[in-house]
Design a protein around this motif. Sequence first.
Motif, PDB file in Angstrom:
ATOM      1  N   VAL A   1       0.844  -1.195  -0.086  1.00 41.15           N
ATOM      2  CA  VAL A   1       0.034   0.065  -0.034  1.00 41.15           C
ATOM      3  C   VAL A   1       0.995   1.382  -0.095  1.00 41.15           C
ATOM      4  N   MET A   2       0.675   2.111  -0.916  1.00 43.94           N
ATOM      5  CA  MET A   2       1.410   3.275  -1.038  1.00 43.94           C
ATOM      6  C   MET A   2       0.769   4.654  -0.375  1.00 43.94           C
ATOM      7  N   LYS A   3       1.657   5.358   0.026  1.00 43.56           N
ATOM      8  CA  LYS A   3       1.003   6.974   0.410  1.00 43.56           C
ATOM      9  C   LYS A   3       0.412   7.403  -0.706  1.00 43.56           C
ATOM     10  N   PRO A   4      -0.650   8.011  -0.591  1.00 45.96           N
ATOM     11  CA  PRO A   4      -1.296   8.697   0.573  1.00 45.96           C
ATOM     12  C   PRO A   4      -2.304   7.697   1.443  1.00 45.96           C
ATOM     13  N   TRP A   5      -2.576   6.553   0.884  1.00 43.32           N
ATOM     14  CA  TRP A   5      -3.462   5.750   1.458  1.00 43.32           C
ATOM     15  C   TRP A   5      -3.406   5.520   3.273  1.00 43.32           C
ATOM     16  N   PRO A   6      -4.274   5.712   3.823  1.00 43.14           N
ATOM     17  CA  PRO A   6      -4.204   5.600   5.038  1.00 43.14           C
ATOM     18  C   PRO A   6      -3.620   4.376   5.890  1.00 43.14           C
ATOM     19  N   GLN A   7      -3.704   3.334   4.963  1.00 46.91           N
ATOM     20  CA  GLN A   7      -3.306   2.186   5.902  1.00 46.91           C
ATOM     21  C   GLN A   7      -1.889   2.273   6.065  1.00 46.91           C
ATOM     22  N   ILE A   8      -1.158   2.737   5.305  1.00 42.15           N
ATOM     23  CA  ILE A   8       0.262   2.633   5.526  1.00 42.15           C
ATOM     24  C   ILE A   8       1.015   3.662   6.466  1.00 42.15           C
ATOM     25  N   PHE A   9      -0.061   4.809   6.744  1.00 47.63           N
ATOM     26  CA  PHE A   9       0.221   5.786   7.900  1.00 47.63           C
ATOM     27  C   PHE A   9       0.025   5.171   9.116  1.00 47.63           C
ATOM     28  N   ASN A  10      -1.500   4.352   9.253  1.00 43.41           N
ATOM     29  CA  ASN A  10      -1.714   3.654  10.529  1.00 43.41           C
ATOM     30  C   ASN A  10      -0.631   2.434  10.757  1.00 43.41           C
TER      31      ASN A  10
ATOM     32  N   ASP B   1       2.570  12.762   0.928  1.00 44.40           N
ATOM     33  CA  ASP B   1       2.805  13.047   2.212  1.00 44.40           C
ATOM     34  C   ASP B   1       1.919  13.761   2.810  1.00 44.40           C
ATOM     35  N   MET B   2       1.444  15.164   2.200  1.00 42.20           N
ATOM     36  CA  MET B   2       0.586  15.925   2.975  1.00 42.20           C
ATOM     37  C   MET B   2      -0.684  15.496   2.915  1.00 42.20           C
ATOM     38  N   VAL B   3      -1.150  15.004   1.862  1.00 45.61           N
ATOM     39  CA  VAL B   3      -2.534  14.592   1.913  1.00 45.61           C
ATOM     40  C   VAL B   3      -2.886  13.115   2.436  1.00 45.61           C
ATOM     41  N   GLY B   4      -1.835  12.283   2.601  1.00 43.00           N
ATOM     42  CA  GLY B   4      -1.935  11.123   3.217  1.00 43.00           C
ATOM     43  C   GLY B   4      -1.962  11.348   4.847  1.00 43.00           C
ATOM     44  N   ALA B   5      -0.869  12.263   5.230  1.00 32.02           N
ATOM     45  CA  ALA B   5      -0.960  12.633   6.659  1.00 32.02           C
ATOM     46  C   ALA B   5      -2.174  13.174   7.288  1.00 32.02           C
ATOM     47  N   ARG B   6      -2.457  14.102   6.379  1.00 31.27           N
ATOM     48  CA  ARG B   6      -3.798  14.914   6.774  1.00 31.27           C
ATOM     49  C   ARG B   6      -5.024  14.081   6.907  1.00 31.27           C
ATOM     50  N   GLY B   7      -4.825  12.965   6.118  1.00 32.34           N
ATOM     51  CA  GLY B   7      -6.190  12.071   5.856  1.00 32.34           C
ATOM     52  C   GLY B   7      -6.288  11.289   7.203  1.00 32.34           C
ATOM     53  N   ILE B   8      -5.071  10.990   8.045  1.00 34.44           N
ATOM     54  CA  ILE B   8      -5.368  10.347   9.442  1.00 34.44           C
ATOM     55  C   ILE B   8      -5.448  11.315  10.502  1.00 34.44           C
ATOM     56  N   GLY B   9      -5.124  12.584  10.134  1.00 35.30           N
ATOM     57  CA  GLY B   9      -5.064  13.504  11.293  1.00 35.30           C
ATOM     58  C   GLY B   9      -3.809  13.879  11.788  1.00 35.30           C
ATOM     59  N   MET B  10      -2.672  13.538  10.976  1.00 34.48           N
ATOM     60  CA  MET B  10      -1.456  13.525  11.432  1.00 34.48           C
ATOM     61  C   MET B  10      -0.793  14.880  11.256  1.00 34.48           C
ATOM     62  N   HIS B  11      -0.180  15.642  11.944  1.00 38.05           N
ATOM     63  CA  HIS B  11       0.415  16.774  11.664  1.00 38.05           C
ATOM     64  C   HIS B  11       1.613  16.500  10.521  1.00 38.05           C
TER      65      HIS B  11
ATOM     66  N   SER C   1       3.989   4.430  17.931  1.00 35.52           N
ATOM     67  CA  SER C   1       4.000   6.175  18.022  1.00 35.52           C
ATOM     68  C   SER C   1       2.550   6.409  18.322  1.00 35.52           C
ATOM     69  N   GLN C   2       2.220   7.430  19.024  1.00 35.81           N
ATOM     70  CA  GLN C   2       0.864   8.138  19.068  1.00 35.81           C
ATOM     71  C   GLN C   2       0.699   9.199  18.080  1.00 35.81           C
ATOM     72  N   LEU C   3      -0.622   9.332  17.533  1.00 36.73           N
ATOM     73  CA  LEU C   3      -0.765  10.211  16.455  1.00 36.73           C
ATOM     74  C   LEU C   3      -0.574  11.415  17.009  1.00 36.73           C
ATOM     75  N   ALA C   4      -0.870  11.988  18.065  1.00 34.72           N
ATOM     76  CA  ALA C   4      -0.764  13.477  18.508  1.00 34.72           C
ATOM     77  C   ALA C   4       0.774  13.639  18.663  1.00 34.72           C
ATOM     78  N   GLU C   5       1.610  12.770  18.685  1.00 34.13           N
ATOM     79  CA  GLU C   5       3.033  12.956  18.931  1.00 34.13           C
ATOM     80  C   GLU C   5       3.814  12.773  18.025  1.00 34.13           C
ATOM     81  N   SER C   6       3.267  12.767  16.775  1.00 31.66           N
ATOM     82  CA  SER C   6       3.765  12.373  15.493  1.00 31.66           C
ATOM     83  C   SER C   6       3.651  13.466  14.481  1.00 31.66           C
ATOM     84  N   LEU C   7       4.906  13.556  13.431  1.00 37.75           N
ATOM     85  CA  LEU C   7       4.979  14.499  12.505  1.00 37.75           C
ATOM     86  C   LEU C   7       5.537  13.933  11.219  1.00 37.75           C
ATOM     87  N   MET C   8       4.817  14.034  10.143  1.00 39.74           N
ATOM     88  CA  MET C   8       5.080  13.509   8.675  1.00 39.74           C
ATOM     89  C   MET C   8       6.115  14.837   7.948  1.00 39.74           C
TER      90      MET C   8
END
Length: 230
Positions: free
Chosen positions: A158-167, A190-200, A175-182
């Motif tokens: 699975v490639m970015k920006p799909w949410p599965q790879i970020f999760n 990168d940006m669309v994918g991270a935003r899709g799961i609520g990652m900064h 890693s906790q989502l709120a403590e992580s930065l892409m």
Amino acid sequence: MRYKNLFFDLDDTLWAFSTNAHDTFEEMYFKHGLDAYFDSFTHFYSLYQDRNAALWLEYGNGKITKEELNCQRFLHPLEAVGVGNSALAKQYSDDFFAVIPTKTKLMPHAKEVLDALAGRYNLYILSNGFRELQFQKMRSGGIHHYFKKVILSDDLGVMKPWPQIFNFALSATQSQLAESLMIGDSWEADMVGARGIGMHHAFYNVSGRSEFPFSPTYTLNDLKELIELL
């Protein structure tokens, strides 16, 4: 400290893919005598780049396999000038993939930034690149030792920006989502994918993009700005 975990894209964020690829393509172009078929190296490379971009989209959407991607993108420039020599394209491709991961050029200030961050954060790679290349690129660039884990789309399927790879990246690194930065240079991956799961997310704007569909958490015009930002 707001963030504990920094996820870096590799190509054109840390390792200078565009420059290293251009250099390798030009070496292979003359090695294989392609100047007999094209007006110039620029002519060849522009044909390759146009088709390559479309093929990567198809690959990312699961419409073609990795093998079809690599076959078609190297054959296309030859076919475009009436030279449908698949053996030549395969030889060129094999040599290209043997040489490119040995290139050493990094993005400006990449090592300086990693040196500054390594002792304070958990550093990870999150990349759409191929497994057989990415680790060697990192070793060639002298940056492999900075990262605690490398997460590749090639392993997950699975490639970015799909949410599965970020999760998956968050889970695999605990890693906790709120403590992580892409951090990455690709808006779409990168940006669309991270935003899709609520990652900064921090957009490394190497292309000089001026219009954005949404506001990224941060924008970097120089990788060194990351040190001040964090």
